[in-house]
Design a protein around this motif. Structure first.
Motif, PDB file in Angstrom:
ATOM      1  N   ALA A 268       0.837  -1.201   0.000  1.00 50.89           N
ATOM      2  CA  ALA A 268       0.000   0.000   0.000  1.00 50.89           C
ATOM      3  C   ALA A 268       0.868   1.246   0.000  1.00 50.89           C
ATOM      4  CB  ALA A 268      -0.920  -0.017   1.213  1.00 50.89           C
ATOM      5  N   GLN A 269       1.961   1.214   0.781  1.00 50.75           N
ATOM      6  CA  GLN A 269       2.912   2.309   0.850  1.00 50.75           C
ATOM      7  C   GLN A 269       4.311   1.721   0.717  1.00 50.75           C
ATOM      8  OE1 GLN A 269       2.479   4.862   4.316  1.00 50.75           O
ATOM      9  NE2 GLN A 269       0.253   4.635   4.326  1.00 50.75           N
ATOM     10  N   GLU A 270       5.204   2.451   0.122  1.00 56.09           N
ATOM     11  CA  GLU A 270       6.579   1.989  -0.033  1.00 56.09           C
ATOM     12  C   GLU A 270       7.483   3.210  -0.064  1.00 56.09           C
ATOM     13  OE1 GLU A 270       8.902  -0.525   0.632  1.00 56.09           O
ATOM     14  OE2 GLU A 270       7.329  -1.695  -0.366  1.00 56.09           O
ATOM     15  N   THR A 271       8.590   3.138   0.651  1.00 62.70           N
ATOM     16  CA  THR A 271       9.531   4.255   0.656  1.00 62.70           C
ATOM     17  C   THR A 271      10.670   4.068  -0.344  1.00 62.70           C
ATOM     18  OG1 THR A 271      10.720   3.199   2.488  1.00 62.70           O
ATOM     19  CG2 THR A 271       9.061   4.859   3.056  1.00 62.70           C
ATOM     20  N   PHE A 272      10.862   2.855  -0.823  1.00 64.90           N
ATOM     21  CA  PHE A 272      11.927   2.618  -1.801  1.00 64.90           C
ATOM     22  C   PHE A 272      11.523   1.523  -2.787  1.00 64.90           C
ATOM     23  CE2 PHE A 272      16.064   0.895  -3.248  1.00 64.90           C
ATOM     24  CZ  PHE A 272      16.564   2.054  -3.823  1.00 64.90           C
ATOM     25  N   GLY A 273      11.456   0.283  -2.336  1.00 65.19           N
ATOM     26  CA  GLY A 273      11.091  -0.820  -3.220  1.00 65.19           C
ATOM     27  C   GLY A 273      12.269  -1.670  -3.640  1.00 65.19           C
ATOM     28  N   LEU A 274      13.138  -2.009  -2.686  1.00 63.14           N
ATOM     29  CA  LEU A 274      14.364  -2.758  -2.997  1.00 63.14           C
ATOM     30  C   LEU A 274      14.058  -4.125  -3.592  1.00 63.14           C
ATOM     31  CD1 LEU A 274      17.468  -2.846  -2.820  1.00 63.14           C
ATOM     32  CD2 LEU A 274      17.219  -3.826  -0.525  1.00 63.14           C
ATOM     33  N   SER A 275      12.993  -4.771  -3.138  1.00 64.94           N
ATOM     34  CA  SER A 275      12.703  -6.120  -3.634  1.00 64.94           C
ATOM     35  C   SER A 275      12.423  -6.122  -5.132  1.00 64.94           C
ATOM     36  CB  SER A 275      11.517  -6.729  -2.883  1.00 64.94           C
ATOM     37  OG  SER A 275      10.333  -5.985  -3.110  1.00 64.94           O
ATOM     38  N   VAL A 276      11.813  -5.048  -5.647  1.00 62.05           N
ATOM     39  CA  VAL A 276      11.561  -4.955  -7.088  1.00 62.05           C
ATOM     40  C   VAL A 276      12.884  -4.872  -7.838  1.00 62.05           C
ATOM     41  CG1 VAL A 276      10.541  -3.540  -8.920  1.00 62.05           C
ATOM     42  CG2 VAL A 276       9.302  -3.893  -6.765  1.00 62.05           C
ATOM     43  N   LEU A 277      13.816  -4.070  -7.330  1.00 62.90           N
ATOM     44  CA  LEU A 277      15.126  -3.951  -7.973  1.00 62.90           C
ATOM     45  C   LEU A 277      15.868  -5.285  -7.950  1.00 62.90           C
ATOM     46  CD1 LEU A 277      16.402  -0.534  -6.558  1.00 62.90           C
ATOM     47  CD2 LEU A 277      15.079  -0.966  -8.633  1.00 62.90           C
ATOM     48  N   GLU A 278      15.779  -6.012  -6.838  1.00 63.36           N
ATOM     49  CA  GLU A 278      16.457  -7.305  -6.748  1.00 63.36           C
ATOM     50  C   GLU A 278      15.862  -8.307  -7.729  1.00 63.36           C
ATOM     51  OE1 GLU A 278      18.112  -7.275  -2.149  1.00 63.36           O
ATOM     52  OE2 GLU A 278      16.152  -8.150  -2.551  1.00 63.36           O
ATOM     53  N   ALA A 279      14.546  -8.265  -7.895  1.00 64.40           N
ATOM     54  CA  ALA A 279      13.912  -9.155  -8.868  1.00 64.40           C
ATOM     55  C   ALA A 279      14.381  -8.838 -10.278  1.00 64.40           C
ATOM     56  CB  ALA A 279      12.390  -9.024  -8.773  1.00 64.40           C
ATOM     57  N   LEU A 280      14.450  -7.557 -10.620  1.00 66.57           N
ATOM     58  CA  LEU A 280      14.935  -7.161 -11.936  1.00 66.57           C
ATOM     59  C   LEU A 280      16.395  -7.553 -12.118  1.00 66.57           C
ATOM     60  CD1 LEU A 280      13.311  -3.617 -12.198  1.00 66.57           C
ATOM     61  CD2 LEU A 280      12.601  -5.687 -13.413  1.00 66.57           C
ATOM     62  N   ALA A 281      17.183  -7.395 -11.053  1.00 66.70           N
ATOM     63  CA  ALA A 281      18.591  -7.779 -11.131  1.00 66.70           C
ATOM     64  C   ALA A 281      18.752  -9.278 -11.337  1.00 66.70           C
ATOM     65  CB  ALA A 281      19.324  -7.346  -9.853  1.00 66.70           C
ATOM     66  N   ASN A 282      17.791 -10.056 -10.855  1.00 68.26           N
ATOM     67  CA  ASN A 282      17.792 -11.501 -11.072  1.00 68.26           C
ATOM     68  C   ASN A 282      17.348 -11.865 -12.484  1.00 68.26           C
ATOM     69  OD1 ASN A 282      16.179 -14.349 -10.635  1.00 68.26           O
ATOM     70  ND2 ASN A 282      17.997 -14.206  -9.340  1.00 68.26           N
ATOM     71  N   GLY A 283      16.769 -10.886 -13.191  1.00 66.22           N
ATOM     72  CA  GLY A 283      16.451 -11.087 -14.603  1.00 66.22           C
ATOM     73  C   GLY A 283      14.990 -11.189 -14.962  1.00 66.22           C
ATOM     74  N   MET A 284      14.116 -11.381 -13.980  1.00 66.96           N
ATOM     75  CA  MET A 284      12.704 -11.602 -14.304  1.00 66.96           C
ATOM     76  C   MET A 284      11.957 -10.279 -14.429  1.00 66.96           C
ATOM     77  SD  MET A 284      11.091 -12.818 -10.660  1.00 66.96           S
ATOM     78  CE  MET A 284      12.660 -13.217  -9.873  1.00 66.96           C
ATOM     79  N   PRO A 285      10.803 -10.267 -15.087  1.00 70.55           N
ATOM     80  CA  PRO A 285       9.950  -9.084 -15.092  1.00 70.55           C
ATOM     81  C   PRO A 285       9.271  -8.913 -13.735  1.00 70.55           C
ATOM     82  CG  PRO A 285       8.916 -10.851 -16.317  1.00 70.55           C
ATOM     83  CD  PRO A 285      10.284 -11.333 -15.963  1.00 70.55           C
TER      84      PRO A 285
END
Length: 357
Positions: A268-285
């Motif tokens: 609902a709220q997020e101050t950064f979103g590191l998990s999204v960046l880690e997922a992208l770094a792993n290669g997946m959409p």
């Protein structure tokens, strides 16, 4: 200095910074020296546990003051609300020349899952007088800090960093994790990762996925927390228990990410979103409802989706149909590499130290 060292975003980010800093460091946890403390110790960094037993243990300020004075630290850097309140005051009483704060999790209505009452705000802003600089992990956090009363001149935006080696795709681990949880090698796996907390709204993902899961499409939830029982009941109510896996708390982030084909962040709220960046770094959409870290990044590998089950379902179904292969996002590496981020923190220490001479 940090409030505790259980598994969480701020705690793991601290570990990554310690692994790349050019300075000698110790870590002090006010209480709960959990799994991340063991990780940091295994890296060769000393971790001290202050052993606080309550949130109003004022004697802890004096104990911290003595510890800081005895060790003669050049910089005290505090993370998370309780450590800020106690640590900044103790550092100033000890005569520390440079005191820095990192603010990870100030939301619109809560600070680290703590409602923003007048008392919480007064303690935060009062001890902010003892701090020389505050690192905001995103422009969103910086704006909220200013609106809350922190002086703009004290704020420096330095994002969280991604340790690309820590989240690199691992084909062998992908097969191992899937076998561990009874997921077929050729299944399409949608995943979420994080503390099972109501703010993460993983119930939306379960509701969205309910009509989509089958023998060839699975949902994997990685993490643990107070919301687990409610989420498990929701899965049973949908009648999809055979196709939803609760993996619990895991430390093998690269392996868990590698087992997925699509990542969904539904906060609902997020101050950064590191998990999204880690997922992208792993290669997946990745699909996300909110992720300040993605502001200004032009890529079709991640897109914002509505926070309701029906429209989220349509976006997930599109990804399942397309089955996009893994791919790199160079802008993520350029902007958020942990080495560059840690270098900016180290440089801030040096600038503040020079200013005190």
């Amino acid at each position: 200095m940090i409030t505790g060292l259980g598994v969480g975003g701020a705690e793991l980010q601290l570990r990554s910074v310690l692994q790349h800093t050019r300075h000698d460091s110790d870590v002090v946890a006010l209480y709960n020296p959990g799994d991340v403390a063991s990780m940091i110790r295994s890296d060769g960094v000393r971790v001290r546990d202050l052993g606080m037993t309550s949130n109003t243990q004022l004697s802890a300020v004096l104990r911290l003051r003595e510890l800081i004075r005895d060790e003669r630290y050049d910089v005290v850097h505090t993370h998370l609300y309780r450590a800020c309140v106690y640590g900044r005051l103790a550092a100033r009483l000890a005569g520390t020349k440079v005191v820095v704060t990192t603010e990870h999790s100030i939301g619109e209505t809560h600070l680290e899952r703590r409602r923003m009452t007048l008392g919480v705000r007064a303690l935060y802003l009062g001890t902010d007088l003892c701090s020389d600089a505050t690192i905001a992990v995103s422009d969103t956090v910086a704006t909220r800090l200013v609106n809350w009363g922190v002086r703009p001149r004290k704020i420096t935006v330095i994002p969280n960093g991604v340790d690309f080696g820590r989240v690199r795709f691992d084909a062998e681990a992908r097969g191992r994790v899937r076998a561990e949880h009874g997921i077929p090698p050729d299944a399409f796996v949608v995943g979420v990762l994080g503390r099972l907390d109501p703010n993460k709204r993983f119930n939306l993902v379960i509701d969205a996925m309910a009509p989509l899961v089958d023998q060839r499409t699975k949902l994997l939830l990685v993490g643990d927390g107070a919301d687990r029982e409610r989420l498990e009941k929701l899965v049973r109510a949908h009648g999809i228990s055979d196709h939803v896996v609760f993996a619990g708390e895991r430390h093998d982030v690269a392996a868990m990410l590698s087992s997925l084909d699509l990542f969904v962040a539904s906060s609902a709220q997020e101050t950064f979103g590191l998990s999204v960046l880690e997922a992208l770094a792993n290669g997946m959409p990745a699909l996300y409802t909110t992720c300040p870290a993605m502001d200004g990044i032009d890529t079709d590998r991640a897109r914002q989706v509505p926070g309701d089950p029906e429209r989220m379902r349509a976006e997930i179904a599109r990804e399942i149909s397309e089955r996009r292969p893994r791919a790199d996002v160079p802008e993520i590496r350029r902007r958020y590499g942990i080495e560059a981020v840690t270098g900016r923190i180290d440089d801030l220490y040096a600038r503040l130290g020079e200013a005190q001479r």
